[in-house]
Design an enzyme around this catalytic site. Sequence first.
Site, mmCIF file in Angstrom:
data_model
loop_
_atom_site.group_PDB
_atom_site.id
_atom_site.type_symbol
_atom_site.label_atom_id
_atom_site.label_comp_id
_atom_site.label_asym_id
_atom_site.label_seq_id
_atom_site.Cartn_x
_atom_site.Cartn_y
_atom_site.Cartn_z
ATOM 1 N N LYS A 1 -5.528 -5.455 5.319
ATOM 2 C CA LYS A 1 -5.125 -5.956 6.635
ATOM 3 C C LYS A 1 -5.352 -4.872 7.695
ATOM 4 C CE LYS A 1 -1.138 -7.816 9.077
ATOM 5 N NZ LYS A 1 0.235 -8.286 8.995
ATOM 6 N N GLU B 1 -5.148 4.288 -0.354
ATOM 7 C CA GLU B 1 -5.710 3.982 -1.676
ATOM 8 C C GLU B 1 -6.958 3.108 -1.547
ATOM 9 O OE1 GLU B 1 -2.602 3.596 -0.644
ATOM 10 O OE2 GLU B 1 -1.126 3.822 -2.257
ATOM 11 N N GLY C 1 1.276 -9.040 4.880
ATOM 12 C CA GLY C 1 0.448 -8.693 3.710
ATOM 13 C C GLY C 1 0.839 -9.466 2.463
ATOM 14 N N ARG C 2 2.137 -9.478 2.163
ATOM 15 C CA ARG C 2 2.577 -10.115 0.905
ATOM 16 C C ARG C 2 2.554 -11.639 0.980
ATOM 17 N NH1 ARG C 2 6.236 -7.188 3.537
ATOM 18 N NH2 ARG C 2 8.110 -8.161 4.365
ATOM 19 N N GLU D 1 9.788 -6.544 -1.286
ATOM 20 C CA GLU D 1 9.357 -5.936 -0.028
ATOM 21 C C GLU D 1 9.974 -6.709 1.149
ATOM 22 O OE1 GLU D 1 5.450 -3.656 0.292
ATOM 23 O OE2 GLU D 1 5.045 -5.356 1.594
ATOM 24 N N HIS E 1 10.418 -10.504 -27.067
ATOM 25 C CA HIS E 1 10.278 -9.393 -28.010
ATOM 26 C C HIS E 1 10.325 -8.066 -27.268
ATOM 27 C CE1 HIS E 1 9.330 -12.259 -31.194
ATOM 28 N NE2 HIS E 1 8.742 -12.939 -30.213
ATOM 29 N N LYS F 1 4.613 7.334 2.266
ATOM 30 C CA LYS F 1 3.208 7.493 2.694
ATOM 31 C C LYS F 1 3.073 8.745 3.565
ATOM 32 C CE LYS F 1 2.126 2.540 2.989
ATOM 33 N NZ LYS F 1 1.746 1.450 3.862
HETATM 34 O O1 F6P Z 1 2.561 -0.274 1.521
HETATM 35 C C1 F6P Z 1 2.883 -1.603 1.558
HETATM 36 C C2 F6P Z 1 1.835 -2.405 2.282
HETATM 37 O O2 F6P Z 1 1.878 -2.124 3.642
HETATM 38 C C3 F6P Z 1 2.021 -3.878 2.011
HETATM 39 O O3 F6P Z 1 2.934 -4.479 2.838
HETATM 40 C C4 F6P Z 1 0.651 -4.396 2.115
HETATM 41 O O4 F6P Z 1 0.521 -5.627 1.474
HETATM 42 C C5 F6P Z 1 -0.136 -3.301 1.437
HETATM 43 O O5 F6P Z 1 0.534 -2.125 1.819
HETATM 44 C C6 F6P Z 1 -1.592 -3.234 1.751
HETATM 45 O O6 F6P Z 1 -1.849 -3.111 3.112
HETATM 46 P P1 F6P Z 1 -3.286 -3.372 3.700
HETATM 47 O O7 F6P Z 1 -3.652 -4.767 3.453
HETATM 48 O O8 F6P Z 1 -3.170 -3.047 5.155
HETATM 49 O O9 F6P Z 1 -4.248 -2.431 3.012
#
Ligand code: F6P
Length: 554
Positions: free
Chosen positions: A212, A218, A272-273, A359, A390, A515
Amino acid sequence: MAASQTDVSAISDALRQAAAQADNLSISQLLMDTARVQKMTATHQKLHIDYSRQLLTLDTLHNLHRLADATDLRAHINAMFAGEKINSTENRAVLHVALRAPKSASIYVDGVDVVPNVHKVLTDINAFTDKVRSGEWLGATGAPLTDVVAIGIGGSYLGPEFVFEALRMHPPAVKAAKGRRLRFLANVDPVDVARARDGLDPATTLIVVISKTFTTAETMLNARTMRAWIVDALGPDAVSKHMIAVSTNLPAVQDFGIDPANVFGFWDWVGGRYSVSSAVGVVPLSLQYGHDIVSEFLAGAHDMDQHFRSAPFDSNMPVLMGLVGVWNSTFLGHATRALLPYQQALLKLAPHIQQVDMESNGKSVRLDGSALSVPAGPINFGEPGTNGQHSFYQLIHQGRVVPCDFVGVIKSQVPISLDGEPVSNHDELMSNFFAQPDALAFGKSAEQCRAEGVPEELVPHKTFPGNRPSSSMLIEELTPFTAGQLLALFEHRTAVEGFIWGINSFDQWGVELGKVLAKGVRKQLQMSRKGASVSGFNPSTSALLKKYLAGSVS
Ligand code: F6P
């Protein structure tokens, strides 16, 4: 929204009193009341839920409905669907429901109808994914792009992976995906990179960078790593054929070097979620399964949106599940809940719902910033049955009380019956689905153990306390449509709970601090790799960093 604080307090008091008496209730006795059991079920199309195994009387259920009314739940739901900026700390609307609205709908944000744009992006995605799937879009060497690596993390990964797995063995999806592979690359761990590209050929691979913000550390490092893989094998010009993006941040995507023509957008009103129904999920899933299947998934989610928006609360599945959640968490004080699908295709449901719920509702303050007396949302975890049996079921039967949500499917996507076996493989699975809620509810008394001849010294070990709450959901069949319904059902459960708790379920400030601290560590590692000594950290972190840099724990 003018919730009456007096009503809320009075109803909450009544619920607290009921909770204080709940130890006197027996689920096994409550279950003998047929009228109560019938009342504590809801059916919507091919979904059915039975929450009669909750430690909940009809009086308490009535009070939970009063609490929903007193906290203006209906007005909150309407505000969400109307595009009001209910995510107040980010001044944003919350409109994942617009992502699956039909063309004929109109939903306004800041005076602009967002639905035409949603459908324009869907049309663009369909055109692009059709070209890739048909072989009209070829890679730099002229080979068709049969494999896709979707790079993204959190909400830009978990939802799409849940749907991908849910449909992997659905026969029409199997047919549609023939000859294609979809992999996800989420973790910044180089091991995840190696796993994602293991056995793939850059010449036949399309990379979809999903973010987003297009700033997530990452995802950006993984995107650079995969770009280097493409460029090393095929040269720099190959990037435009082999890399596309999904983002709200077009300038950053362009800076990265992805052709703006190959970027599929979405909007700041998609959290995002909650973004699996946007290009975040639609692009990778359409590449794998084609857009007909993805359209069915969106239609299922939309159907649940409509149900949530218009069904009376006493038959409204997300509302009922949310009320049960509030009862268990706030009033009975259960800090956890388990999501237990008896269906391997739903193996990524719990990881996805973990993010959606934790979240969203992992908050300690109300919308106005005042502190809650106890944190809002519970810890969510889960695993498909029977695997979980299990693993951690020992604890939920004889250890802590964990309210459970069982999910079972009536018709298997791939039925198997072996000659000579008394029941089909699916019946075997489902026998456990029906047995576990009763084992939790009824338990096993010391007297029963003794009657079975259990030696006295083992009686305490073989006794099950019972009276442990659960709900059971049955889905007729796991299809793209019902997967969409299921997704929206759990999204809306979280919203219901958040609305009743009076929190903002749509921001996530709690992910920021770690972060920021990682930036300082990253800088230290960079400098230390050039000889600088470790400084500015507390003694514990300093010592750990020094060992890491020295490559040895001694
Ligand atoms: O660190 C959490 C978060 O901000 C989530 O809310 C989001 O889904 C995810 O990181 C990834 O964010 P992006 O889509 O901006 O890479």
